[in-house]
Design a protein around this motif. Structure first.
Motif: not given
Length: 120
Positions: A37-57
């Motif tokens: 998975m990729w997450y992102r976190q901006a200052p003052g904001k909660e961590r946000e899930l950006v994208a996820s990919i399964s083991s086999s895509s």
């Protein structure tokens, strides 16, 4: 134990593109036994899930804010997951973090993050 190292962040103008990479290293793990998975976190904001990919895509999901602009992919042979980011907006500015979730145990591993800054 797996370690994750992200790279590819930087400063880009709005409308531009960046590709982030997350490389898994270490011993005693099998990369294709992890959901990535990729997450992102901006200052003052909660961590946000950006994208996820399964083991086999075979299963890929995106957060609503990035659908149609970002693409996640993985190369199990290279133990690497990528995030192609197009049409970047200032609101995409954040630290982007790579996350691995083990399929059986559910154990999570985080990278240290890479900064993405999008200027208006």
């Amino acid at each position: 134990q797996m370690q994750l190292v992200e790279s590819g962040g930087g400063l880009v103008q709005a409308g531009g593109s960046l590709t982030l990479s997350c490389v898994a290293s270490g011993s005693g793990f099998t990369f294709n036994h992890y959901i990535m998975m990729w997450y992102r976190q901006a200052p003052g904001k909660e961590r946000e899930l950006v994208a996820s990919i399964s083991s086999s895509s075979s299963v890929i999901e995106y957060g609503d804010s990035v659908k149609g602009r970002f693409t996640i992919s993985r190369d199990n042979a290279e133990k690497t997951v990528y995030l192609q980011m197009n049409s970047l907006k200032p609101e995409d500015t954040a630290v982007y973090l790579c996350n691995a979730v083990q399929l059986v145990s559910g154990g999570k591993i985080w990278g240290q993050g890479t900064q993405v800054t999008v200027s208006a």
